[in-house]
Design an enzyme around this catalytic site. Structure first.
Site, mmCIF file in Angstrom:
data_model
loop_
_atom_site.group_PDB
_atom_site.id
_atom_site.type_symbol
_atom_site.label_atom_id
_atom_site.label_comp_id
_atom_site.label_asym_id
_atom_site.label_seq_id
_atom_site.Cartn_x
_atom_site.Cartn_y
_atom_site.Cartn_z
ATOM 1 N N THR A 94 19.832 -66.842 35.247
ATOM 2 C CA THR A 94 20.656 -68.063 35.319
ATOM 3 C C THR A 94 19.828 -69.308 35.020
ATOM 4 O O THR A 94 18.657 -69.369 35.370
ATOM 5 C CB THR A 94 21.327 -68.202 36.703
ATOM 6 O OG1 THR A 94 22.259 -67.157 36.857
ATOM 7 C CG2 THR A 94 22.043 -69.508 36.886
ATOM 8 N N ARG B 152 33.252 -58.494 36.429
ATOM 9 C CA ARG B 152 32.628 -59.196 37.552
ATOM 10 C C ARG B 152 32.198 -60.627 37.143
ATOM 11 O O ARG B 152 31.613 -60.843 36.089
ATOM 12 C CB ARG B 152 31.397 -58.403 38.012
ATOM 13 C CG ARG B 152 30.631 -59.018 39.188
ATOM 14 C CD ARG B 152 29.474 -59.881 38.729
ATOM 15 N NE ARG B 152 28.651 -60.327 39.846
ATOM 16 C CZ ARG B 152 27.730 -61.274 39.754
ATOM 17 N NH1 ARG B 152 27.504 -61.877 38.594
ATOM 18 N NH2 ARG B 152 27.023 -61.640 40.787
ATOM 19 N N VAL B 153 32.504 -61.573 37.995
ATOM 20 C CA VAL B 153 32.079 -62.964 37.790
ATOM 21 C C VAL B 153 31.305 -63.384 39.037
ATOM 22 O O VAL B 153 31.724 -63.101 40.164
ATOM 23 C CB VAL B 153 33.298 -63.893 37.579
ATOM 24 C CG1 VAL B 153 32.863 -65.347 37.526
ATOM 25 C CG2 VAL B 153 34.049 -63.516 36.304
ATOM 26 N N GLY B 154 30.173 -64.039 38.832
ATOM 27 C CA GLY B 154 29.343 -64.477 39.957
ATOM 28 C C GLY B 154 29.659 -65.899 40.389
ATOM 29 O O GLY B 154 30.746 -66.432 40.130
ATOM 30 N N ASP B 155 28.680 -66.494 41.019
ATOM 31 C CA ASP B 155 28.878 -67.820 41.613
ATOM 32 C C ASP B 155 28.755 -68.970 40.608
ATOM 33 O O ASP B 155 29.325 -70.050 40.816
ATOM 34 C CB ASP B 155 27.835 -68.050 42.709
ATOM 35 C CG ASP B 155 26.413 -67.924 42.156
ATOM 36 O OD1 ASP B 155 26.143 -66.936 41.431
ATOM 37 O OD2 ASP B 155 25.579 -68.801 42.437
ATOM 38 N N GLY C 169 20.896 -66.711 42.037
ATOM 39 C CA GLY C 169 20.640 -65.660 43.003
ATOM 40 C C GLY C 169 21.750 -64.645 43.006
ATOM 41 O O GLY C 169 22.521 -64.559 42.038
#
Ligand code: ASP
Length: 341
Positions: free
Chosen positions: A199, A227-230, A250
């Protein structure tokens, strides 16, 4: 410039003028290139390339700030450089999904107006941060995903590339390793998940005293099922208001549950905490306590900033009024301004 009243009357009393400073703020830009860097995993050439790209991103964003442009312009420019650099898990050099694709997420937020834009799961957008910005500025929406986001990109002249553009051999080999480890864990009925995180992100304070944040990522190696993260979720991996701007990196699931970026800014705003203690509290206390790990960069409207992380390293850097880029990678790499633990 912020509006300053030269003088005004309160209950019949003349209140002396508040003299505005020549500059409301000394511009500052802080960047990260991800908290997933593992000690000794980089060759000297890879390390030099990563440092050079961090410095280039800092210079690109800082040039905007010293030209009097907005924090939003600065974070866009810095993240764009980091997306183009193959060293980091965003844009070119993004990690691969389980199915061998690159699915990119990005977001940005303008602290002055609280406007925000985000995209998730795009596969052909060269610079997802530019698409997030277009979502913010050219649509009534905040977030677009997948094929719809790419159709919007096309309509607005955002550069599209072949999916193969994002491929790097190093990331491909990381996926192969993760797949092998997954197969062996399944054989041993171990439920631990393989992951590599990277990231990129930037937070900036402009001469008008306004803040902005931007984050861009390929997510986590071997991710599946869309899937999608923050990173593209406003408040989780990216957030900015008039006092605080944050970009996280993270294990995204933990950052989403902690609403990490907003939580840091809420502690500054409502609990009166300093940027450093709010960021450390969320990144180094709450996230690890919940079982996650990672880092963040946080910047306040007073120019104070923090770069906490709890991994072996985080690509990171900042540039302030002297115009000199400060860059570090490992936890042992002391850098002026570091707030590691
Ligand atoms: N936070 C990102 C995600 O979970 C990954 C990273 O920071 O490397 O998608």
């Amino acid at each position: 410039m912020k509006a300053h009243l030269s003088c005004f009357l309160v209950a019949g009393l003349l209140v002396l003028p508040v003299v505005p400073p020549a500059h409301a703020a000394d511009p500052v830009l802080v960047v990260h290139g991800g908290a997933g860097v593992v000690r000794n995993a980089l060759t000297p050439a890879e390390e030099a390339a990563a440092r050079a790209s961090l410095e280039q991103a800092l210079r690109a964003g800082h040039a905007r700030l010293i030209a009097g442009e907005s924090a939003l312009e600065a974070v866009t420019a810095a993240v764009r450089v980091l997306e183009d650099a193959p060293s980091f898990n965003a844009g070119k050099g993004a990690v691969f999904t389980h199915d061998g694709r690159n699915e990119l997420d990005a977001a940005l937020m303008d602290g002055a107006t609280r406007r925000a834009g985000a995209v998730a799961g795009v596969q052909r957008v060269k610079n997802p941060v530019l698409l997030a910005r277009a979502v913010m500025e050219k649509s009534p929406h905040v977030m677009m995903v997948g094929a719809g986001a790419e159709a919007f990109a096309k309509e607005h002249g955002i550069e599209l590339v072949e999916p193969s553009y994002f491929r790097t051999e190093k990331r491909w080999q990381q996926l192969q390793k993760a797949l092998r480890e997954e197969a062996s864990r399944e054989a041993h009925a171990d439920i631990e998940t393989a992951r590599y995180f990277g990231t990129v992100g930037a937070v900036a304070l402009d001469a008008q005293g306004h803040l902005a944040a931007a984050t861009s990522t390929g997510g986590m190696t071997n991710k599946r099922y869309g899937r999608v993260g923050d990173a593209p979720i406003i408040g989780a991996g990216t957030y900015a208001d008039d006092r605080c701007a944050v970009s996280g990196t993270g294990w995204g699931e933990f950052y989403i549950r902690a609403v990490a970026a907003h939580e840091i800014c809420a502690r500054v705003k409502h609990a009166g905490q300093s940027i450093a203690s709010a960021a450390r509290g969320v990144v180094n206390d709450d996230i690890p306590r919940a079982g996650g790990d990672g880092g963040a960069i946080a910047l306040g409207s007073d120019g104070s900033f923090a770069l906490p992380f709890n991994t072996e390293g985080m690509y990171r850097g900042w540039i302030g009024s002297d115009g000199v880029p400060h860059v570090a990678i490992y936890a042992t790499d002391a850098m002026q301004g570091d707030t590691l633990r």
